[in-house]
Every structure is written in C-alpha cells, then in structure tokens.
Design an enzyme around this catalytic site. Structure first.
Site, mmCIF file in Angstrom:
data_model
loop_
_atom_site.group_PDB
_atom_site.id
_atom_site.type_symbol
_atom_site.label_atom_id
_atom_site.label_comp_id
_atom_site.label_asym_id
_atom_site.label_seq_id
_atom_site.Cartn_x
_atom_site.Cartn_y
_atom_site.Cartn_z
ATOM 1 N N LYS A 39 -1.729 -17.180 1.686
ATOM 2 C CA LYS A 39 -1.241 -18.493 1.275
ATOM 3 C C LYS A 39 -1.043 -18.578 -0.240
ATOM 4 O O LYS A 39 -0.107 -19.212 -0.719
ATOM 5 C CB LYS A 39 -2.193 -19.594 1.737
ATOM 6 C CG LYS A 39 -2.638 -19.478 3.196
ATOM 7 C CD LYS A 39 -1.493 -19.323 4.170
ATOM 8 C CE LYS A 39 -1.978 -19.147 5.591
ATOM 9 N NZ LYS A 39 -0.924 -18.772 6.527
ATOM 10 N N ARG B 42 4.327 -14.722 11.691
ATOM 11 C CA ARG B 42 4.117 -14.398 13.108
ATOM 12 C C ARG B 42 4.921 -15.374 13.962
ATOM 13 O O ARG B 42 5.547 -16.298 13.431
ATOM 14 C CB ARG B 42 2.633 -14.529 13.464
ATOM 15 C CG ARG B 42 2.064 -15.909 13.093
ATOM 16 C CD ARG B 42 0.665 -16.133 13.601
ATOM 17 N NE ARG B 42 0.039 -17.312 13.009
ATOM 18 C CZ ARG B 42 0.225 -18.552 13.406
ATOM 19 N NH1 ARG B 42 1.071 -18.801 14.379
ATOM 20 N NH2 ARG B 42 -0.403 -19.559 12.822
#
Length: 504
Positions: free
Chosen positions: A116, A292
């Site tokens: 992140k 993903r």
C-alpha cells in the site's frame, strides 16, 4: 494453454477457478487443510492434496508446502485466488524460480502496487490524487503517535499488505492509538503474515469506488468500468454493484485513465483493482491497488460480458488482450451480496456448523458462486464467506427486484446467515436512491438489525452448552499438543459479543 493448474486457495473462489479450468480443458488441482477434507472444491477437483492443519499459517499460508505439491502433481501453473497468499510477491517469485507460471502479476509489479505504501509512491509520481497520509511503513507505535498528531485525528491505521478491511482501524483520539495499533498489527500478521502498518487521514462519509484494470505481457492495459463498494460494515464490503449510480461518464473516464497510468508505471499485467475514495463533489482520491482478482469480480463480468478468470489464464499463458479500450462498453446493472455464516441478530457472532439443507435461487439474471453443499460442516477457522449471490438486470430497478426475489428463494438450514439483513438493506430508501457512503451501513445498523428476542436466548444458550459438553466428552482430556492456534474469526466474534460500544 496450461495443462494442470494448482489452486492455492479454498472455498467459493477455488470452485470458481475450477469451473474456469473445466471450460478451458485444464486439469484443476486442489489443496485442503484437515478441516477442509470434505469441502466442495476438493470434491470438484481433478486431484486434491492435503496441506496441513486447520490453522492457515500452517497450511494455506505455507509457500514451501504449496510448491512441493505443485511439483509433485506436475502443475505448470498456480492461481492464488484472493486472500491468503494472493498478494504475496514471494509466491510469485517461488513460482518463477520453479519454472511454474503464476496467474497474476510479476513479483516486481506486486511489490510496487501490492504494498500500500509503495503504491502511494507510484501514484504520487503518476499524478494521481491521493488521500493525505504517509508513503512509507511506520516502524513503531511511537512514530505513529507523532505522525498522527501532526496529521490530526481522526486517522486510519492500515496494513501495508492488507485488504478486505483486515488490519484496519479508525482512531479518533490519541488515547485510542496504542490499542488500535496493537490490534491492527496483530490482525495483519495473522491474515497476511506481515504486521507493518501505515497511516491515512480519515475522510468523512466518502464513497468507495474501485476500477477493474487488466493488462497483458505486451504492454496493453485497459479499465473495465467501476464498482460501487460503499455498503460496508467495519471496512468490510457487504454489497457491491456495477456501475455506480453516482459515477458520471466523465468521472469514470478520469478514474479509469488514472488507474491505467498506475498499472503502466509498475509494468502491471493480469487482473488488478485500483480503489478510490470519492467525495460528494466527485473529487476522487487514490486508496490502494489490489494485485489480484477481487471477491466482487462477478458484477464486472455481468455488465461487460467478459469472463475475468478466463482472461487471467489466457494472459498468464502469454496471449494478448483480445480487445482495446474503445471496444469495451457496459450493459445493464449488476449487484452482489456476500452470504456469510454469521448471525447479525446476535452481534454478528460466527455461525459454524453443519448445513442441514441448502436451496439455491434460480431464474433470469441470477448467478450464485458457492463453496458449500447440504451436509457440509462450515469450519470456524477461516473467513465466513459461504457464497456470493449476483443479480443482473437491464437497469438498477430490475436488478434490485431480481436480487430481492433471489434472497427470498435462498435457503440455508442448520446455521445462521446474513440474508435477512440484505433484504432490509435493499428496502432502505437511501439505498434505493443511491445515497450511501462508507459509514452508511454502520450508522444504520442498529435500526436494521434488532437483537433476537430474549425468549430465544435460554434455548440457544442451552443448545450451545450441550454441544460444548458433547464435544468435550468426545474429545477426551485436554491435550496441549493438539491445541490449535486461536482463529481470528472466532476471536473477533467473541470480542464483538463482549463489547457493546459501537465503533465510531
């Protein structure tokens, strides 16, 4: 195309990937922990291998065991699904080292966007608007105290390797920070094997809107529209829809182009999602990238007509994307409900146990992605997601009507689920009008979920006590060597049961 694929996951997503494998003529190999031996994904697979005890850190999170099974089974590819190791670059790297194709981005792209904090640095370089916050992991709580003080409360603690609301805590004052830091770090470590945290400024009542991106190994990157994910409980998505009733064509284009810039900057290929917060004036701020497939990918499939898992496999096998950005269009509207094994009327307490009977809804525009069957016992060791109910219609009104009807048809006997809560949410005027934000459900929850009548409590408590006594009698004397690590799901359920102080 691949010959044999190892699915490094469980539950409904493993079933979803197995179905795609059947479509493409690929042999699907499942893995299972001790408590998942009788799971649906194991029954459906061409081959299945045990991977260890119930605890995820001893089974589904063990890269060494996964690679050993892949080699033993003769797999030429690995699909991680979502959760567990799906955003861990070490799995991608281990596959590359073993000469096995990882169905997802490269380890390098994952490290750049899956982290992140690293993703925030790329967003900064790409000129993508960001929520105020730090761009590096915070090494210790003392540094977090200083940064939060400078930034000003309220703030959000977030897991560097996180997703799905895990490892996230809202902190409104300095005296809450130590406990929030401890809990978020512990949850992140258990869920992702990485306890590192960072801080973002907390925005008041934004929308959570994400952009599905897709790239191939030849440099082609597109965006596949947006998903509205603002109906959340404690940062965990509950209902998703596509397209968002709030997003204009101009905003969709601006957010999509920003997401594509991020992906190109990192050399990204395969499926990914760029998440944004959007304020009332339609200003958008980059949040994170999920490297993903997302839980909510079916709503994008419904409005684009694409099979994202097929695309994942084809791109991973070296094929180019079969379309360009200008070829894509959105048709109709779709919504998804996440069906959980939990009891909203008992403070969302987990509801593990045997499914006595299971009736799936059918009819026009209805899809069910499930990982369960009648007679199967739901374990308490993992995320309580049982299935995803998806409805599609020509417009939002038709989709809502179909989803309501499907929820009435859906029947799960033997355990409690959250289906009644969905029926109440879909009847709310604010939801009908699209007037929602990320705190909307938390603020409405007390009115939507009434605690079960006190008259039911004695019978339920007596049943639980009887079941516990029977289990102890069957198990014999306690044996420390057989004790399992505490399940984070059970621990969270117990915490909520004890605490009656609502989150702010």
């Amino acid at each position: 195309m691949f010959k044999k694929l190892l699915i490094a996951n469980r539950g409904e997503i493993a079933v979803r990937i197995l179905r795609a494998c059947r479509d493409l003529g690929i042999a699907g190999v499942a893995i299972y922990s001790e408590v998942d031996r009788a799971s649906l994904h194991v029954r459906m697979a061409d081959e299945a291998y045990p991977i260890g005890p119930a605890a995820a850190r001893e089974s589904y999170l063990r890269i060494d065991k996964l690679m050993e099974i892949a080699r033993r089974a003769g797999c030429d590819s690995v699909h991680p699904g979502y959760g567990f190791l799906a955003e861990n670059p070490e799995l991608s790297r281990a596959c590359a080292d073993a000469g096995i194709t990882f169905v997802g981005p490269s380890a390098s792209a994952m490290e750049q966007l899956g982290s992140k904090t690293a993703a925030r640095q790329i967003a900064y370089k790409a000129g993508v608007p960001m929520v105020p916050g730090v761009r590096e992991p915070i090494p210790q709580m003392e540094a977090a105290t200083r940064i939060a003080g400078e930034m000003g409360y309220p703030i959000l603690l977030k897991a560097v390797a996180g997703g799905g609301g895990k490892g996230m805590r809202t902190v409104v004052s300095a005296n809450e920070l130590p406990a929030a830091w401890r809990d978020a770090a512990s949850e992140a470590l258990n869920a992702f094997g990485d306890a590192r945290l960072y801080i973002e400024k907390y925005l008041d009542r934004p929308r959570h809107i994400e952009i599905q991106i897709f790239g191939d190994a030849r440099g082609n990157v597109v965006y596949l529209g947006e998903r509205e994910c603002s109906v959340q409980r404690r940062h965990q998505k509950v209902i998703e829809e596509a397209p968002s009733p709030f997003v204009t064509p101009e905003l969709r284009r601006a957010m999509g182009e920003a997401a594509v810039r991020l992906a190109r900057e990192a050399g990204y290929s395969n499926a990914g999602t760029a998440e944004f917060l959007v304020d009332a004036e339609r200003n958008f701020y980059f949040l994170e990238v999920n490297t993903r497939l997302q839980v909510e990918h079916p709503v994008t499939e419904a409005v684009t007509g694409l099979d994202l898992v097929h695309l994942q496999l084809r791109v991973a096998a070296g094929e180019a994307l079969p379309f360009r950005q200008e070829d894509l269009s959105l048709r109709g509207h779709a919504m998804e409900c996440r069906i959980y094994a939990e009891d909203p009327e008992n403070h969302f307490f987990p509801s593990a146990g045997q499914i006595v009977s299971w009736r799936a809804p059918h009819g026009p525009g209805i899809r069910l992605d499930e990982g369960i069957y009648s007679g199967w016992t739901v374990p308490s060791d993992y995320d309580p997601l049982l299935a995803k109910l998806i409805a599609w219609g020509a417009d939002r009104a038709e989709t809502l009507a179909r989803l309501k009807r499907a929820l009435e048809e859906l029947e799960v006997m033997g355990i409690r689920t959250n289906t009644a809560l969905f029926q109440r949410i879909l009847s709310e005027s604010d939801f009908h009008n699209g007037a929602i934000h990320t705190r909307w459900l938390d603020e409405r929850l007390a009115a939507l979920v009434a605690p079960r009548a006190a008259s039911e409590a004695p019978e339920r408590e007596a049943a639980m006590i009887a079941a516990a006594l029977w289990h102890v009698g069957q198990s014999g004397p306690a044996n420390d060597q057989c004790a399992q690590p505490v399940s984070r799901w059970r621990e969270e359920g117990r915490r909520e049961q004890i605490s009656r102080t609502p989150d702010r």
